[in-house]
Design an enzyme around this catalytic site. Structure first.
Site, PDB file in Angstrom:
ATOM      1  N   GLN A   1       0.602  -0.994   0.267  1.00 55.32           N
ATOM      2  CA  GLN A   1       0.021   0.367  -0.201  1.00 55.32           C
ATOM      3  C   GLN A   1       1.001   0.889   0.195  1.00 55.32           C
ATOM      4  O   GLN A   1       1.904   1.749   0.834  1.00 55.32           O
ATOM      5  CB  GLN A   1      -0.791   0.276   1.096  1.00 55.32           C
ATOM      6  CG  GLN A   1      -1.692   0.879   1.824  1.00 55.32           C
ATOM      7  CD  GLN A   1      -3.183   0.891   1.599  1.00 55.32           C
ATOM      8  OE1 GLN A   1      -3.860  -0.482   2.737  1.00 55.32           O
ATOM      9  NE2 GLN A   1      -3.781   1.963   1.346  1.00 55.32           N
ATOM     10  N   GLY A   2       0.041   2.336  -0.543  1.00 59.36           N
ATOM     11  CA  GLY A   2       1.555   3.665  -0.783  1.00 59.36           C
ATOM     12  C   GLY A   2       0.378   4.647  -0.100  1.00 59.36           C
ATOM     13  O   GLY A   2      -0.733   4.311   0.019  1.00 59.36           O
TER      14      GLY A   2
ATOM     15  N   ASP B   1      13.931  10.173  -6.477  1.00 62.73           N
ATOM     16  CA  ASP B   1      13.603   9.337  -4.517  1.00 62.73           C
ATOM     17  C   ASP B   1      14.142   8.337  -4.544  1.00 62.73           C
ATOM     18  O   ASP B   1      14.207   6.848  -4.048  1.00 62.73           O
ATOM     19  CB  ASP B   1      12.207   9.214  -4.498  1.00 62.73           C
ATOM     20  CG  ASP B   1      11.982   9.501  -3.033  1.00 62.73           C
ATOM     21  OD1 ASP B   1      12.796   8.870  -2.317  1.00 62.73           O
ATOM     22  OD2 ASP B   1      10.583   8.973  -3.141  1.00 62.73           O
TER      23      ASP B   1
HETATM   24  N1  LIG Z   1       4.529  -3.970  -9.933  1.00 66.82           N
HETATM   25  C1  LIG Z   1       4.863  -4.262  -8.530  1.00 66.82           C
HETATM   26  N2  LIG Z   1       4.866  -5.275  -8.370  1.00 66.82           N
HETATM   27  C2  LIG Z   1       4.933  -5.733  -6.488  1.00 66.82           C
HETATM   28  N3  LIG Z   1       4.850  -5.143  -5.557  1.00 66.82           N
HETATM   29  C3  LIG Z   1       4.425  -3.828  -5.860  1.00 66.82           C
HETATM   30  C4  LIG Z   1       4.610  -3.797  -7.042  1.00 66.82           C
HETATM   31  N4  LIG Z   1       4.022  -1.601  -7.302  1.00 66.82           N
HETATM   32  C5  LIG Z   1       4.089  -1.791  -5.650  1.00 66.82           C
HETATM   33  N5  LIG Z   1       4.736  -2.897  -5.435  1.00 66.82           N
HETATM   34  C6  LIG Z   1       4.504  -2.891  -3.736  1.00 66.82           C
HETATM   35  O1  LIG Z   1       3.727  -2.106  -2.917  1.00 66.82           O
HETATM   36  C7  LIG Z   1       4.277  -1.086  -2.675  1.00 66.82           C
HETATM   37  C8  LIG Z   1       3.703  -0.169  -2.529  1.00 66.82           C
HETATM   38  O2  LIG Z   1       3.749   0.548  -4.058  1.00 66.82           O
HETATM   39  P1  LIG Z   1       3.214   2.041  -4.497  1.00 66.82           P
HETATM   40  O3  LIG Z   1       3.778   1.793  -5.257  1.00 66.82           O
HETATM   41  O4  LIG Z   1       1.508   1.804  -4.030  1.00 66.82           O
HETATM   42  O5  LIG Z   1       3.342   3.081  -2.664  1.00 66.82           O
HETATM   43  P2  LIG Z   1       4.749   3.491  -2.792  1.00 66.82           P
HETATM   44  O6  LIG Z   1       5.859   3.463  -3.317  1.00 66.82           O
HETATM   45  O7  LIG Z   1       4.281   4.054  -1.656  1.00 66.82           O
HETATM   46  O8  LIG Z   1       5.077   5.005  -3.654  1.00 66.82           O
HETATM   47  P3  LIG Z   1       3.410   5.962  -3.395  1.00 66.82           P
HETATM   48  O9  LIG Z   1       3.095   6.237  -2.279  1.00 66.82           O
HETATM   49  O10 LIG Z   1       4.041   6.804  -3.996  1.00 66.82           O
HETATM   50  O11 LIG Z   1       2.481   5.937  -4.780  1.00 66.82           O
HETATM   51  C9  LIG Z   1       5.687  -0.790  -2.909  1.00 66.82           C
HETATM   52  O12 LIG Z   1       6.376  -0.711  -1.330  1.00 66.82           O
HETATM   53  C10 LIG Z   1       5.875  -2.538  -2.876  1.00 66.82           C
HETATM   54  O13 LIG Z   1       6.191  -3.331  -1.827  1.00 66.82           O
END
Ligand SMILES: Nc1ncnc2c1ncn2[C@@H]1O[C@H](COP(=O)(O)OP(=O)(O)OP(=O)(O)O)[C@@H](O)[C@H]1O
Length: 716
Positions: free
Chosen positions: A17-18, A133
Site C-alpha cells: 500500500q502506498g 527518490d
Molecule cells: N508492480 C509491483 N509488484 C509487486 N509489488 C509491488 C508493485 N508495485 C508496488 N508493489 C508493492 O506495493 C507497495 C506500495 O506501492 P506503491 O507504489 O503504491 O507505493 P509507494 O512506493 O509508497 O508509492 P506512492 O505512495 O508514492 O504511490 C510497494 O512498496 C511494493 O512493496
C-alpha cells in the site's frame, strides 16, 4: 456492483500500500500471467491537485520508460471512481527487505545489484528523467534478483543543463545540494543517492544518520562518513567519489561504469545513447497534434500551452518534440499491436525507423549496426513469435495454470469490466508472449536431463548474455547487455546465477558485536563519523487509517475501461499549470515530499521573497515581509499550518534495517504525528502526505498569489 477483475485481470491479494492506494496482485485470465495493479481513487486526484500532478507525472514517465531494470507500466484502466495502473509484477519484494534479512552483502552480490541500479538509472538519465527518490524501498527485486527501479512519483524530466528546484526524496539519501535547498543537477543528485545505496549494500548501514533531523542534514551537507575497512579498496574509492559534496566533482554515471570496481567482474555494460540523439520531425501544423499526447506532455511540465504547441511544429529540435514523438511511438505501438495482434517484426521496425530510433539505440551507428543486440533481440522475439504467434490461443492453456490454481484470492469469474485479452497493449502483449515462451522453456527443461553448469566465480559472467527478451522490441527499449537483460529465468545462465547467489555468504545479523563496521573504523577524508548501526526498529507498520485508503473498500463500481492515458488528464488538464486555489482564501497544498525537505523548500521560498519567518509551534509558521505599510503592519503576512495527514503505510524513514523486525501492529494516526524535531516541525514517516494550509493572510493579494504559486510548484 462489486467486481473482482480489471480488464483481462482477476484481482488477487494485496501486495502493498502506498499513499495513493493499494497495489494488488492481478492474474491474466487466459494465461495466469501476473501483474501488479495499483488502484488509485480518482477522488483523491480531484481533491488534491498536487497528488494529481504527481500521479499524472508518474504515469507519463512510466510510459516513457522501458528498460529491464525499471518497473514497466503496461496499461491504465479506469472506472468513474478508480484508476488502475497495470504494472509489471515484481515478485521479490523491496531491496530494503532483502537487506534487512541479509545485512550487508558480500561484495560480488553488492556489485551485482549496483550494476543493475546504475544501468537502469543511466537509461532514465538518457531520457533526461531524474528519479529523485532512489532508496532501497523503491528498488524492487524480481524473482531472479533483478533490480527494478520503481516509484517515479518524484521523477522529473530535466532539460539539458537545467537545474531542479524542489528538494525531495528521503534526507538520508538526498544529496548535500538537495538538503541545502539550492538549485541542483538532478543526475548528480541521483548519483549521490546511489552512493548511499551502495554503502548500504556493502555495510547494511547508512553513511549519514541521526535521530535528530537537523544534525542529520548537517551530516549530509558535511559529507563525512566512516569507511569500514573490510570494504574492498576499489569499492571504497568508488564510494568516496560518489559521496563527494561538491556535485561538480562528483563522479558521473559514465565514469562509474568505467571505474575499476564496477568493471571488476568483466560484465559488459552497454552504452546507452542520450535521448537527444533521436532524429525527429516536427508536426506539419497544430491541427496534427494528438490531444492525448499533448495532455501528457503538459503533465510533464515541460512548458506552457503555447510553448509546447509551438515547439511541436517548429523545425528546431526540442525536448518537447522528442518526448511527443516518444509518447506517440508508444501509443502507436500499443495501438498497432492491438489492431494486428502480435506485430510482425518488419512492421514494428519500420515504425521505429520512422523516428530513427535506431540512431538512439547503439549510439550513432548505422542501421546495419543496429546489429547484434537489436538483431538478437528481434530474433528472439521473432522466434517467440514463431513459436506462439497468438499468445492467447491454444497452447498457453496447456502450460499455464489458471488463476484459480495459482491462488487468486478473489477468483471470481465475473466478467464485469473485463476487456478481452486480445486488446492488451503492446508492452503487455509482449510480456504475455514472453511469459508463454518462458513457460514453454520451463516445460522443455523439465523434459531434458539437467545440464551440469560450470559456475564462474564472477557473479555476473552470465550477464553477458544479450538475449534480453524483456527489452527487446518495444518502442523505447535500448539494447543492453546489462545484468538484468539476461534471458528468461529458466535459462542455464540464470540457473548459474542462482547457484552463485546461493554461494553468497550472509554477513551475519547486524548486531553490535558481530558487525565489523562497529569495530574501530578508519576515518574518512580525515574526518571521523561512526556509521550508524542499523537498528532493530519496526519495519512494517500495519495499516490503521482505513479512511485514508479508498482501495480498502472491497473494490470497485462500474466497469473499468482501458485508456491509453486516462481521461482524468482531460478533466483536469486546464488546471495543470495553474493554481486553482489562488482565488480562494484557503490555499491548501498537499505533498508527498519528505517532511524534512518540505522545510528546506519552504525556507527557500521565504528567502526568495525576502520574507521573515518564525515557527510558532510544531505545526504553525508565521511568514511576513520586512516592509511595513504606513500603519505599521507588514505589507504581507500569512500563517501556514503544516500537518502530516493520512499515511496508509508508515515506514521508518531511514534505512532502519532490522534483521529481527517483527510485523508489529502500530497505529498510524498521522494527523497527530507531530512529534517535535530539532527544527520544531512535525515529523512523519517518509511516505506520509503533508498538508500545508494558509489559514490566515493579510496584505498584498499579488504577493500572496506569487508566493503560493511558488510554493505549489516547489512542492508538487
Ligand atoms: N508492480 C509491483 N509488484 C509487486 N509489488 C509491488 C508493485 N508495485 C508496488 N508493489 C508493492 O506495493 C507497495 C506500495 O506501492 P506503491 O507504489 O503504491 O507505493 P509507494 O512506493 O509508497 O508509492 P506512492 O505512495 O508514492 O504511490 C510497494 O512498496 C511494493 O512493496
Amino acid at each position: 456492483m462489486e467486481i473482482h477483475s480489471v480488464g483481462p485481470f482477476i484481482i488477487g491479494k494485496t501486495l502493498g500500500q502506498g499513499t495513493t492506494g493499494k497495489v494488488k496482485l492481478g492474474f491474466h485470465k487466459d494465461t495466469g500471467f501476473k501483474v501488479g495493479i495499483k488502484i488509485i481513487n480518482k477522488e483523491l486526484l480531484s481533491t488534491k491537485p498536487s497528488m494529481r500532478r504527481k500521479i499524472e507525472r508518474e504515469i507519463v514517465l512510466m510510459k516513457l520508460i522501458d528498460h529491464p531494470n525499471a518497473m514497466k507500466m503496461y496499461e491504465v484502466y479506469e472506472t468513474s471512481k478508480y484508476l488502475f495502473l497495470i504494472l509489471e509484477y515484481v515478485e521479490g519484494g523491496e531491496l530494503f527487505d532483502y537487506l534487512v534479512e541479509k545485512g550487508g552483502l558480500e561484495s560480488g552480490e553488492a556489485l551485482f545489484f549496483f550494476q543493475q541500479i546504475i544501468t537502469g538509472l543511466e537509461y532514465c538519465h538518457s531520457r533526461n528523467i531524474c528519479h529523485r527518490d532512489l532508496k532501497p524501498e523503491n528498488l524492487l527485486l524480481s524473482g531472479d534478483k533483478r533490480i527494478k527501479i520503481a516509484d517515479f512519483g518524484m521523477g522529473s524530466i530535466v532539460r539539458k543543463d537545467a537545474l531542479l528546484h524542489t528538494s525531495c526524496g528521503s534526507p538520508h539519501y538526498a544529496s548535500p545540494e538537495v538538503v541545502s535547498g539550492v538549485d541542483y543537477d538532478g543526475q548528480k543528485a541521483d548519483v549521490w543517492s546511489c552512493g548511499v545505496i551502495l554503502y548500504a549494500l556493502l555495510t547494511g548501514k547508512l553513511p549519514f544518520d541521526d535521530e535528530n533531523i537537523r544534525r542529520l542534514l548537517n551530516k549530509v551537507k558535511n559529507g563525512a562518513f566512516s569507511m569500514p575497512p573490510y570494504i574492498h579498496k576499489d569499492a571504497q574509492d568508488l564510494l568516496t567519489r560518489m559521496l563527494i559534496v561538491d556535485p561538480s566533482k562528483r563522479i558521473s554515471i559514465k565514469e562509474i561504469k568505467q571505474h575499476p570496481w564496477f568493471t571488476s567482474n568483466n560484465n559488459q555494460i552497454q552504452k546507452i545513447s542520450p535521448v537527444e540523439d533521436i532524429i525527429v520531425d516536427p508536426l506539419p501544423d497544430v491541427s496534427a497534434i494528438d490531444e492525448e499526447i499533448f495532455r501528457s506532455l503538459m503533465a510533464l511540465g515541460l512548458g506552457t500551452l503555447d510553448e509546447v504547441k509551438s515547439s511541436l511544429v517548429s523545425n528546431q529540435k526540442s525536448t518537447i518534440l522528442i518526448y511527443y514523438r516518444l509518447l506517440e511511438e508508444r501509443k502507436k505501438f500499443d495501438n498497432d499491436v492491438n489492431k494486428y495482434g502480435y506485430k510482425p517484426k518488419e512492421t514494428r521496425r519500420a515504425s521505429l525507423s520512422d523516428m530513427s530510433l535506431k540512431k538512439l539505440f547503439n549510439g550513432n551507428s548505422s542501421s546495419n549496426s543496429n546489429n547484434s543486440n537489436n538483431a538478437n533481440n528481434t530474433n528472439n522475439n521473432n522466434n517467440s513469435n514463431n513459436n506462439s504467434s497468438k499468445p492467447n490461443e491454444s497452447n498457453t492453456a496447456n502450460t499455464v495454470s489458471s488463476p484459480h490454481q495459482q491462488g487468486s484470492q478473489e477468483p471470481s469469474s465475473s466478467s464485469s469490466g473485463s476487456n478481452s485479452s486480445s486488446s492488451s497493449s503492446g508492452l503487455l502483449k509482449q510480456a504475455l508472449q514472453q511469459h508463454h515462451h518462458q513457460q514453454q522453456q520451463q516445460i522443455h527443461q523439465q523434459q531434458i536431463p539437467s545440464i551440469s553448469l560450470t559456475v564462474s566465480t564472477d557473479s555476473n559472467n552470465s550477464n553477458n548474455n544479450s538475449n534480453s527478451s524483456s527489452s527487446s522490441s518495444s518502442p523505447m527499449s535500448t539494447p543492453s547487455s546489462s545484468p538484468s537483460s539476461s534471458s528468461v529465468s529458466s535459462s542455464p545462465q540464470i540457473s548459474a546465477i542462482k547457484q552463485q547467489e546461493n554461494k553468497y555468504q550472509r554477513r551475519g545479523s547486524m548486531t553490535a558485536t558481530t558487525n565489523p563496521a562497529t569495530s574501530p573504523t578508519m576515518s574518512h577524508r580525515g574526518k571521523t563519523s561512526s556509521p550508524i548501526e542499523i537498528t532493530n526498529k519496526v519495519r512494517k507498520l500495519k495499516i490503521s487509517d482505513s479512511n485514508a485508503s479508498p482501495a480498502n473498500s472491497p473494490i470497485i463500481g462500474s466497469s473499468p475501461k482501458k485508456s491509453w492515458f486516462s481521461y482524468f488528464f482531460s478533466k483536469n488538464s486546464n488546471s495543470n499549470n495553474n493554481n486553482n486555489n489562488n482565488n480562494n482564501n484557503n490555499v491548501v497544498i498537499e505533498t508527498k515530499i519528505d517532511v524534512n525537505l518540505i522545510y528546506v523548500n519552504l525556507e527557500k521560498t521565504f528567502r526568495k521573497y525576502g520574507f521573515d519567518w518564525k515557527y510558532q509551534n510544531n505545526t504553525h509558521c508565521i511568514v511576513k515581509t520586512h516592509q511595513l505599510n504606513q500603519d505599521g503592519t507588514p505589507q504581507f503576512e500569512c500563517e501556514i499550518e503544516i500537518k502530516a495527514i493520512s499515511s496508509p503505510v508508515s515506514r521508518p524513514s531511514p534505512l532502519q534495517l532490522s534483521a529481527n523486525s517483527q510485523s508489529t501492529t502500530t497505529t498510524t494516526t498521522t494527523t497527530t504525528t507531530t512529534a517535535a524535531t530539532s527544527t520544531g516541525v512535525p515529523s512523519s514517516s517518509s511516505d506520509s502526505t503533508i498538508r500545508l494550509s494558509i489559514i490566515r493572510k493579510s496584505g498584498s493579494a499579488n504577493k500572496f498569489s506569487n508566493f503560493t504559486n511558488s510554493l505549489e510548484q516547489l512542492l508538487a
